[in-house]
Scaffold this motif. Sequence first.
Motif, PDB file in Angstrom:
ATOM      1  N   ASN A   1      43.869  55.687  38.581  1.00  0.00           N
ATOM      2  CA  ASN A   1      45.108  55.014  38.930  1.00  0.00           C
ATOM      3  C   ASN A   1      44.910  53.860  39.891  1.00  0.00           C
ATOM      4  O   ASN A   1      45.756  52.993  39.993  1.00  0.00           O
ATOM      5  CB  ASN A   1      46.090  56.000  39.559  1.00  0.00           C
ATOM      6  CG  ASN A   1      46.685  56.929  38.537  1.00  0.00           C
ATOM      7  OD1 ASN A   1      47.372  56.483  37.634  1.00  0.00           O
ATOM      8  ND2 ASN A   1      46.401  58.204  38.647  1.00  0.00           N
ATOM      9  N   LYS A   2      43.810  53.855  40.588  1.00  0.00           N
ATOM     10  CA  LYS A   2      43.594  52.853  41.621  1.00  0.00           C
ATOM     11  C   LYS A   2      43.029  51.606  40.974  1.00  0.00           C
ATOM     12  O   LYS A   2      41.969  51.631  40.355  1.00  0.00           O
ATOM     13  CB  LYS A   2      42.640  53.407  42.665  1.00  0.00           C
ATOM     14  CG  LYS A   2      42.338  52.458  43.797  1.00  0.00           C
ATOM     15  CD  LYS A   2      41.692  53.175  44.969  1.00  0.00           C
ATOM     16  CE  LYS A   2      40.386  53.800  44.662  1.00  0.00           C
ATOM     17  NZ  LYS A   2      39.790  54.447  45.848  1.00  0.00           N
ATOM     18  N   LEU A   3      43.756  50.503  41.089  1.00  0.00           N
ATOM     19  CA  LEU A   3      43.297  49.241  40.543  1.00  0.00           C
ATOM     20  C   LEU A   3      42.442  48.495  41.555  1.00  0.00           C
ATOM     21  O   LEU A   3      42.772  48.442  42.738  1.00  0.00           O
ATOM     22  CB  LEU A   3      44.488  48.356  40.169  1.00  0.00           C
ATOM     23  CG  LEU A   3      45.283  48.735  38.911  1.00  0.00           C
ATOM     24  CD1 LEU A   3      46.498  47.836  38.773  1.00  0.00           C
ATOM     25  CD2 LEU A   3      44.420  48.625  37.676  1.00  0.00           C
ATOM     26  N   VAL A   4      41.377  47.896  41.063  1.00  0.00           N
ATOM     27  CA  VAL A   4      40.569  46.995  41.869  1.00  0.00           C
ATOM     28  C   VAL A   4      40.777  45.603  41.288  1.00  0.00           C
ATOM     29  O   VAL A   4      40.533  45.378  40.094  1.00  0.00           O
ATOM     30  CB  VAL A   4      39.084  47.395  41.833  1.00  0.00           C
ATOM     31  CG1 VAL A   4      38.242  46.376  42.606  1.00  0.00           C
ATOM     32  CG2 VAL A   4      38.900  48.786  42.413  1.00  0.00           C
ATOM     33  N   PHE A   5      41.233  44.691  42.113  1.00  0.00           N
ATOM     34  CA  PHE A   5      41.579  43.349  41.663  1.00  0.00           C
ATOM     35  C   PHE A   5      40.498  42.336  42.008  1.00  0.00           C
ATOM     36  O   PHE A   5      39.786  42.475  43.018  1.00  0.00           O
ATOM     37  CB  PHE A   5      42.875  42.878  42.352  1.00  0.00           C
ATOM     38  CG  PHE A   5      44.130  43.499  41.826  1.00  0.00           C
ATOM     39  CD1 PHE A   5      44.574  44.718  42.304  1.00  0.00           C
ATOM     40  CD2 PHE A   5      44.889  42.849  40.862  1.00  0.00           C
ATOM     41  CE1 PHE A   5      45.746  45.291  41.821  1.00  0.00           C
ATOM     42  CE2 PHE A   5      46.066  43.401  40.380  1.00  0.00           C
ATOM     43  CZ  PHE A   5      46.485  44.624  40.864  1.00  0.00           C
ATOM     44  N   GLY A   6      40.436  41.305  41.200  1.00  0.00           N
ATOM     45  CA  GLY A   6      39.676  40.127  41.570  1.00  0.00           C
ATOM     46  C   GLY A   6      40.474  39.281  42.549  1.00  0.00           C
ATOM     47  O   GLY A   6      41.637  39.583  42.839  1.00  0.00           O
ATOM     48  N   ALA A   7      39.879  38.213  43.015  1.00  0.00           N
ATOM     49  CA  ALA A   7      40.515  37.371  44.027  1.00  0.00           C
ATOM     50  C   ALA A   7      41.593  36.466  43.448  1.00  0.00           C
ATOM     51  O   ALA A   7      42.352  35.852  44.198  1.00  0.00           O
ATOM     52  CB  ALA A   7      39.469  36.538  44.748  1.00  0.00           C
ATOM     53  N   GLY A   8      41.656  36.368  42.124  1.00  0.00           N
ATOM     54  CA  GLY A   8      42.698  35.566  41.490  1.00  0.00           C
ATOM     55  C   GLY A   8      42.225  34.170  41.130  1.00  0.00           C
ATOM     56  O   GLY A   8      41.321  33.610  41.768  1.00  0.00           O
ATOM     57  N   THR A   9      42.846  33.615  40.103  1.00  0.00           N
ATOM     58  CA  THR A   9      42.615  32.221  39.705  1.00  0.00           C
ATOM     59  C   THR A   9      43.963  31.528  39.643  1.00  0.00           C
ATOM     60  O   THR A   9      44.872  32.001  38.948  1.00  0.00           O
ATOM     61  CB  THR A   9      41.946  32.120  38.326  1.00  0.00           C
ATOM     62  OG1 THR A   9      40.658  32.714  38.380  1.00  0.00           O
ATOM     63  CG2 THR A   9      41.815  30.661  37.905  1.00  0.00           C
ATOM     64  N   ILE A  10      44.084  30.444  40.399  1.00  0.00           N
ATOM     65  CA  ILE A  10      45.318  29.663  40.390  1.00  0.00           C
ATOM     66  C   ILE A  10      45.207  28.614  39.288  1.00  0.00           C
ATOM     67  O   ILE A  10      44.299  27.778  39.313  1.00  0.00           O
ATOM     68  CB  ILE A  10      45.548  28.989  41.747  1.00  0.00           C
ATOM     69  CG1 ILE A  10      45.714  30.057  42.840  1.00  0.00           C
ATOM     70  CG2 ILE A  10      46.774  28.082  41.701  1.00  0.00           C
ATOM     71  CD1 ILE A  10      45.718  29.496  44.249  1.00  0.00           C
ATOM     72  N   LEU A  11      46.093  28.703  38.324  1.00  0.00           N
ATOM     73  CA  LEU A  11      46.121  27.747  37.217  1.00  0.00           C
ATOM     74  C   LEU A  11      47.271  26.781  37.417  1.00  0.00           C
ATOM     75  O   LEU A  11      48.405  27.192  37.604  1.00  0.00           O
ATOM     76  CB  LEU A  11      46.295  28.484  35.884  1.00  0.00           C
ATOM     77  CG  LEU A  11      46.553  27.592  34.665  1.00  0.00           C
ATOM     78  CD1 LEU A  11      45.342  26.717  34.367  1.00  0.00           C
ATOM     79  CD2 LEU A  11      46.931  28.431  33.457  1.00  0.00           C
ATOM     80  N   ARG A  12      46.945  25.498  37.359  1.00  0.00           N
ATOM     81  CA  ARG A  12      47.999  24.485  37.379  1.00  0.00           C
ATOM     82  C   ARG A  12      47.920  23.697  36.091  1.00  0.00           C
ATOM     83  O   ARG A  12      46.853  23.159  35.741  1.00  0.00           O
ATOM     84  CB  ARG A  12      47.862  23.572  38.587  1.00  0.00           C
ATOM     85  CG  ARG A  12      49.002  22.564  38.721  1.00  0.00           C
ATOM     86  CD  ARG A  12      49.048  21.927  40.088  1.00  0.00           C
ATOM     87  NE  ARG A  12      48.081  20.853  40.245  1.00  0.00           N
ATOM     88  CZ  ARG A  12      48.317  19.574  39.934  1.00  0.00           C
ATOM     89  NH1 ARG A  12      49.483  19.217  39.440  1.00  0.00           N
ATOM     90  NH2 ARG A  12      47.389  18.658  40.118  1.00  0.00           N
ATOM     91  N   VAL A  13      49.020  23.652  35.384  1.00  0.00           N
ATOM     92  CA  VAL A  13      49.084  22.908  34.136  1.00  0.00           C
ATOM     93  C   VAL A  13      49.899  21.647  34.370  1.00  0.00           C
ATOM     94  O   VAL A  13      51.056  21.714  34.786  1.00  0.00           O
ATOM     95  CB  VAL A  13      49.703  23.745  33.001  1.00  0.00           C
ATOM     96  CG1 VAL A  13      49.750  22.925  31.710  1.00  0.00           C
ATOM     97  CG2 VAL A  13      48.914  25.029  32.802  1.00  0.00           C
ATOM     98  N   LYS A  14      49.268  20.514  34.102  1.00  0.00           N
ATOM     99  CA  LYS A  14      49.941  19.225  34.298  1.00  0.00           C
ATOM    100  C   LYS A  14      50.709  18.875  33.037  1.00  0.00           C
ATOM    101  O   LYS A  14      50.185  18.954  31.932  1.00  0.00           O
ATOM    102  CB  LYS A  14      48.912  18.137  34.603  1.00  0.00           C
ATOM    103  CG  LYS A  14      48.104  18.396  35.864  1.00  0.00           C
ATOM    104  CD  LYS A  14      47.163  17.244  36.158  1.00  0.00           C
ATOM    105  CE  LYS A  14      46.105  17.110  35.077  1.00  0.00           C
ATOM    106  NZ  LYS A  14      45.119  16.042  35.398  1.00  0.00           N
ATOM    107  N   SER A  15      51.955  18.439  33.229  1.00  0.00           N
ATOM    108  CA  SER A  15      52.779  18.059  32.068  1.00  0.00           C
ATOM    109  C   SER A  15      52.565  16.595  31.693  1.00  0.00           C
ATOM    110  O   SER A  15      51.947  15.841  32.457  1.00  0.00           O
ATOM    111  CB  SER A  15      54.251  18.307  32.362  1.00  0.00           C
ATOM    112  OG  SER A  15      54.640  17.590  33.510  1.00  0.00           O
TER     113      SER A  15
END
Lengths: 113, 117
Positions: A99-113
Amino acid sequence: AQSVSQHNHHVILSEAASLELGCNYSYGGTVNLFWYVQYPGQHLQLLLKYFSGDPLVKGIKGFEAEFIKSKFSFNLRKPSVQWSDTAEYFCAVCREYGNKLVFGAGTILRVKS
Amino acid sequence: GAGVSQSPRYKVAKRGQDVALRCDPISGHVSLFWYQQALGQGPEFLTYFQNEAQLDKSGLPSDRFFAERPEGSVSTLKIQRTQKEDSAVYLCASSLVIRQGPNYGYTFGSGTRLTVV
């Protein structure tokens, strides 16, 4: 102990570009794998998950991820991103039946229009 | 309610002050989790309840952190004598766990952003 590594902390893409976010984990046993997304100002939401079976899993909004056991990887892909995909993406792992999740540090995605 | 509700949404505490953060899980969800998310990091596990039983508190960083879920629904995370390093977003999640079955993923709340000054 389990750990999760996400390769890129920031990714900037133009609309319609293809996306691949890398995720590698370290754990010797059977794992369940997840990708979560956090849109600006919103809570974490499940994008897709892998438990067993077909290693190519499809999630919401056109996202998919492929589990490659030999590489301990679970990369997230989308053929053509949209501006609305701008968000932070987290890869997570837990041991089978855990049940215990181990997460990565995350990736911030920015999509330019 | 339909989702996991956390309150307050924001909390500013002076160093040394005690704080209490509340989580209302989805009705019927037996499992409840607390995570701490520091700036620029992914969430890190703090503690886990199944009904009222705290089955895992291995992630609590010090004895200043205490969590409870006395009636198996609402949970409170208490931090005593807050320090600057406690500044983070505290996330609560609930899950409908089937014993001996796989975890199908959590539903997260929006979190409480704690700033210790």
